[in-house]
Design a protein around this motif. Structure first.
Motif, mmCIF file in Angstrom:
data_model
loop_
_atom_site.group_PDB
_atom_site.id
_atom_site.type_symbol
_atom_site.label_atom_id
_atom_site.label_comp_id
_atom_site.label_asym_id
_atom_site.label_seq_id
_atom_site.Cartn_x
_atom_site.Cartn_y
_atom_site.Cartn_z
ATOM 1 N N LYS A 195 -8.235 12.342 -23.746
ATOM 2 C CA LYS A 195 -7.483 11.152 -24.156
ATOM 3 C C LYS A 195 -7.046 10.362 -22.935
ATOM 4 O O LYS A 195 -7.124 9.114 -22.924
ATOM 5 C CB LYS A 195 -6.267 11.555 -24.993
ATOM 6 C CG LYS A 195 -5.501 10.365 -25.559
ATOM 7 C CD LYS A 195 -6.383 9.521 -26.474
ATOM 8 C CE LYS A 195 -5.675 8.300 -26.988
ATOM 9 N NZ LYS A 195 -6.559 7.458 -27.819
ATOM 10 N N ALA A 196 -6.605 11.072 -21.906
ATOM 11 C CA ALA A 196 -6.227 10.395 -20.656
ATOM 12 C C ALA A 196 -7.425 9.647 -20.089
ATOM 13 O O ALA A 196 -7.301 8.514 -19.614
ATOM 14 C CB ALA A 196 -5.703 11.414 -19.649
ATOM 15 N N ASN A 256 -3.538 27.180 -23.180
ATOM 16 C CA ASN A 256 -3.934 26.392 -24.353
ATOM 17 C C ASN A 256 -5.086 25.469 -23.946
ATOM 18 O O ASN A 256 -4.931 24.241 -23.846
ATOM 19 C CB ASN A 256 -2.742 25.575 -24.867
ATOM 20 C CG ASN A 256 -1.558 26.450 -25.216
ATOM 21 O OD1 ASN A 256 -1.712 27.575 -25.690
ATOM 22 N ND2 ASN A 256 -0.358 25.935 -24.978
ATOM 23 N N TYR A 257 -6.251 26.057 -23.710
ATOM 24 C CA TYR A 257 -7.344 25.329 -23.079
ATOM 25 C C TYR A 257 -7.913 24.212 -23.954
ATOM 26 O O TYR A 257 -8.220 23.126 -23.453
ATOM 27 C CB TYR A 257 -8.445 26.299 -22.670
ATOM 28 C CG TYR A 257 -7.961 27.371 -21.723
ATOM 29 C CD1 TYR A 257 -7.498 27.039 -20.449
ATOM 30 C CD2 TYR A 257 -7.946 28.714 -22.099
ATOM 31 C CE1 TYR A 257 -7.037 28.015 -19.576
ATOM 32 C CE2 TYR A 257 -7.481 29.699 -21.233
ATOM 33 C CZ TYR A 257 -7.030 29.344 -19.977
ATOM 34 O OH TYR A 257 -6.577 30.307 -19.127
ATOM 35 N N ASP A 258 -8.080 24.459 -25.238
ATOM 36 C CA ASP A 258 -8.638 23.429 -26.118
ATOM 37 C C ASP A 258 -7.729 22.204 -26.154
ATOM 38 O O ASP A 258 -8.198 21.067 -26.052
ATOM 39 C CB ASP A 258 -8.839 23.982 -27.535
ATOM 40 C CG ASP A 258 -9.963 25.010 -27.606
ATOM 41 O OD1 ASP A 258 -10.805 25.017 -26.687
ATOM 42 O OD2 ASP A 258 -9.987 25.805 -28.568
ATOM 43 N N LEU A 259 -6.425 22.439 -26.306
ATOM 44 C CA LEU A 259 -5.474 21.329 -26.332
ATOM 45 C C LEU A 259 -5.438 20.627 -24.985
ATOM 46 O O LEU A 259 -5.349 19.392 -24.908
ATOM 47 C CB LEU A 259 -4.082 21.830 -26.708
ATOM 48 C CG LEU A 259 -2.964 20.781 -26.759
ATOM 49 C CD1 LEU A 259 -3.328 19.646 -27.702
ATOM 50 C CD2 LEU A 259 -1.648 21.439 -27.179
ATOM 51 N N SER A 260 -5.514 21.400 -23.916
ATOM 52 C CA SER A 260 -5.524 20.831 -22.574
ATOM 53 C C SER A 260 -6.681 19.849 -22.413
ATOM 54 O O SER A 260 -6.495 18.717 -21.950
ATOM 55 C CB SER A 260 -5.639 21.952 -21.531
ATOM 56 O OG SER A 260 -5.859 21.425 -20.234
ATOM 57 N N ASN A 267 -11.561 15.803 -12.419
ATOM 58 C CA ASN A 267 -11.421 17.014 -11.607
ATOM 59 C C ASN A 267 -10.527 18.036 -12.305
ATOM 60 O O ASN A 267 -10.839 19.234 -12.355
ATOM 61 C CB ASN A 267 -10.837 16.654 -10.243
ATOM 62 C CG ASN A 267 -10.929 17.782 -9.244
ATOM 63 O OD1 ASN A 267 -11.978 18.018 -8.655
ATOM 64 N ND2 ASN A 267 -9.837 18.493 -9.029
ATOM 65 N N ASN A 268 -9.410 17.565 -12.879
ATOM 66 C CA ASN A 268 -8.490 18.464 -13.577
ATOM 67 C C ASN A 268 -9.103 19.017 -14.859
ATOM 68 O O ASN A 268 -8.833 20.164 -15.238
ATOM 69 C CB ASN A 268 -7.188 17.733 -13.888
ATOM 70 C CG ASN A 268 -6.377 17.439 -12.642
ATOM 71 O OD1 ASN A 268 -6.558 18.079 -11.602
ATOM 72 N ND2 ASN A 268 -5.491 16.465 -12.721
ATOM 73 N N LEU A 269 -9.921 18.200 -15.522
ATOM 74 C CA LEU A 269 -10.637 18.687 -16.701
ATOM 75 C C LEU A 269 -11.563 19.837 -16.307
ATOM 76 O O LEU A 269 -11.664 20.847 -17.009
ATOM 77 C CB LEU A 269 -11.440 17.549 -17.330
ATOM 78 C CG LEU A 269 -12.303 17.888 -18.555
ATOM 79 C CD1 LEU A 269 -11.451 18.444 -19.695
ATOM 80 C CD2 LEU A 269 -13.072 16.657 -19.019
ATOM 81 N N GLY A 270 -12.211 19.684 -15.160
ATOM 82 C CA GLY A 270 -13.050 20.767 -14.650
ATOM 83 C C GLY A 270 -12.259 22.031 -14.385
ATOM 84 O O GLY A 270 -12.713 23.143 -14.664
ATOM 85 N N LEU A 296 0.769 16.605 -19.484
ATOM 86 C CA LEU A 296 0.881 17.531 -20.611
ATOM 87 C C LEU A 296 -0.350 18.431 -20.697
ATOM 88 O O LEU A 296 -0.242 19.615 -21.044
ATOM 89 C CB LEU A 296 1.061 16.743 -21.913
ATOM 90 C CG LEU A 296 1.422 17.536 -23.169
ATOM 91 C CD1 LEU A 296 2.699 18.349 -22.962
ATOM 92 C CD2 LEU A 296 1.586 16.593 -24.365
ATOM 93 N N ALA A 297 -1.501 17.886 -20.337
ATOM 94 C CA ALA A 297 -2.732 18.684 -20.315
ATOM 95 C C ALA A 297 -2.639 19.801 -19.280
ATOM 96 O O ALA A 297 -3.038 20.943 -19.540
ATOM 97 C CB ALA A 297 -3.924 17.781 -20.011
ATOM 98 N N LEU A 298 -2.098 19.464 -18.098
ATOM 99 C CA LEU A 298 -1.968 20.469 -17.035
ATOM 100 C C LEU A 298 -1.060 21.613 -17.462
ATOM 101 O O LEU A 298 -1.372 22.789 -17.237
ATOM 102 C CB LEU A 298 -1.420 19.800 -15.771
ATOM 103 C CG LEU A 298 -1.091 20.739 -14.603
ATOM 104 C CD1 LEU A 298 -2.326 21.516 -14.170
ATOM 105 C CD2 LEU A 298 -0.518 19.938 -13.429
ATOM 106 N N VAL A 299 0.060 21.274 -18.095
ATOM 107 C CA VAL A 299 0.988 22.318 -18.544
ATOM 108 C C VAL A 299 0.305 23.220 -19.578
ATOM 109 O O VAL A 299 0.430 24.451 -19.515
ATOM 110 C CB VAL A 299 2.265 21.693 -19.146
ATOM 111 C CG1 VAL A 299 3.182 22.793 -19.678
ATOM 112 C CG2 VAL A 299 3.004 20.865 -18.102
ATOM 113 N N ASN A 300 -0.417 22.629 -20.501
ATOM 114 C CA ASN A 300 -1.102 23.425 -21.516
ATOM 115 C C ASN A 300 -2.198 24.299 -20.904
ATOM 116 O O ASN A 300 -2.425 25.419 -21.368
ATOM 117 C CB ASN A 300 -1.681 22.513 -22.595
ATOM 118 C CG ASN A 300 -0.659 22.172 -23.670
ATOM 119 O OD1 ASN A 300 -0.351 22.973 -24.540
ATOM 120 N ND2 ASN A 300 -0.106 20.968 -23.587
#
Length: 300
Positions: A98-99, A88-92, A119-122, A79-83
Motif C-alpha cells: 500500500k505504501a 505478522n509477515y502477510d500484513l507487513s 528494500n524493506n519489503l525485501g 506500521l509494516a516494519l512493526v508487523n
C-alpha cells in the motif's frame, strides 16, 4: 463566507485562516512526535507500544493529509516494519504494498522513499524465509522474492544516487546476503566483493560493514562450499577482513557495541576452525570482559 456566518453568533469576528493554520501545524507536530515515538519504540524493541503508536500515526495522517499522500505512505511503512518485527509477515507486506502504491502515485518510482519501501519489503520476505515456521520450498520462494526486491531497490538507487552511495551499497549488500542464504556462494562472493570495493570510497561504518559481511561470506563458503574450495585461503582472508572491521568498530562504538561483539564472535569461531580452542578462548574471554561477565567458560 464562513467568517461571516460565524460572526453572526459572536460579537467578535473570528479569523478562520489563523485558527486553521494553528490547527494544521499542531496536527503536523503531533504526527511528527508519533513517528519519532515509533522509531524510539522500535529501537528499544518495545513492539507492542510501537504497534499502537504506528497505528495512531497512520490514522492521524489519513485524517490530516488524506490517503494519497507521501506522509501517509511513510506511516504505512512504519506500521509494516512493526508487523514484520512481530512476525505478522502477510500484513507487513500488505502494508508495504500500500505504501508503494501511494509513493508511486505521488512521488514516482524513482523517488528514494519508493526504493526504501522496496528494500524493506525485501527484508520482510527474507525475515519470513528465516522464520523457524518456514520450511522447504517455501523458504526458497521467499528468498527469491526478497532478492527481486533488493535488486529493484538497488537499481533505483544506483540510477538516482550513484553506485557508491551508502543506500545503494545497502541494497546491493542485501542482494549478496540473500545469495548467501541460498548458498549461491560464487554469486554472493562476487556481489559482496563489489560492495567492499565500492565502500572503500565511502569509508567509516559502510566500509566496516562491507568488510564484516564479506568475511562472513568467505567463512561460510570455506566451511560449507564443499570440495574444490580453498578452505584455508577463504578463512585466512576472512580473518583479515574481520580484523579491519573490528579496528573501526572498537574505535567508534566501543568493545561492548553490538557490531563489535558480532565481529569478535566471528573471529572466535573462525580461530577455532583454523587454530583450535586455545586461540578461540582468547576472543571469548575478551567478549566476556566487554559484557562484564566474569568466570565464563570461554568455550565456542
Amino acid at each position: 463566507m464562513i467568517v461571516n456566518q460565524i460572526s453572526l453568533f459572536s460579537s467578535t469576528p473570528i479569523e478562520i485562516t489563523k485558527v486553521s493554520k494553528q490547527t494544521y501545524w499542531e496536527k503536523e507536530n503531533e504526527l511528527a512526535t508519533l513517528k519519532a515515538d515509533v522509531r524510539e519504540h522500535i529501537s528499544s524493541r518495545d513492539y507492542t507500544s510501537a504497534l499502537s503508536t504506528a497505528q495512531n500515526a497512520l490514522d492521524l495522517s489519513i485524517k490530516h493529509f488524506k490517503l494519497n499522500h507521501p506522509v501517509t505512505g511513510s506511516c504505512h511503512s512504519d506500521l509494516a516494519l512493526v508487523n514484520k518485527e512481530l512476525g505478522n509477515y502477510d500484513l507487513s507486506r500488505e502494508l508495504y504494498s500500500k505504501a508503494g502504491e501511494i509513493y508511486e502515485s505521488t512521488v514516482g518510482k524513482e523517488h528514494p522513499s519508493y526504493a526504501t519501501m522496496i528494500n524493506n519489503l525485501g527484508q520482510s520476505f527474507k525475515a519470513q524465509a528465516n522464520s523457524s515456521e518456514t520450511r522447504g520450498m517455501d523458504r526458497m520462494v521467499f528468498l527469491d522474492k526478497a532478492e527481486e526486491c533488493f535488486v529493484e531497490s538497488n537499481t533505483i538507487r544506483e540510477e538516482n544516487l550513484g553506485e557508491n552511495h551508502a543506500d545503494s551499497l545497502i541494497s546491493l549488500g542485501a542482494v549478496g546476503g540473500v545469495q548467501m542464504a541460498k548458498k549461491n556462494w560464487k554469486a554472493a562472493e562476487k556481489t559482496l566483493r563489489t560492495v567492499h570495493k565500492r565502500s572503500k570510497g565511502v569509508g567509516g561504518g559502510a566500509l566496516a560493514s562491507a568488510e564484516h559481511n564479506l568475511g562472513v561470506c568467505l567463512k561460510k563458503h570455506g566451511c560449507e562450499g564443499g570440495g574444490g574450495v580453498d578452505k584455508e585461503g577463504k578463512l585466512v582472508e576472512a580473518r583479515g577482513l574481520y580484523l579491519k572491521a573490528l579496528e573501526w568498530r572498537v574505535k567508534e562504538v566501543g568493545e561492548a557495541g553490538t557490531a563489535t561483539l558480532m565481529t569478535m564472535t566471528s573471529i572466535a569461531e573462525l580461530d577455532y576452525e583454523l587454530y583450535g580452542e586455545k586461540r578461540a578462548v582468547v576472543w571469548w574471554e575478551r567478549i566476556e570482559k566487554a559484557l562484564g561477565v566474569e568466570g565464563g567458560s570461554g568455550s565456542v
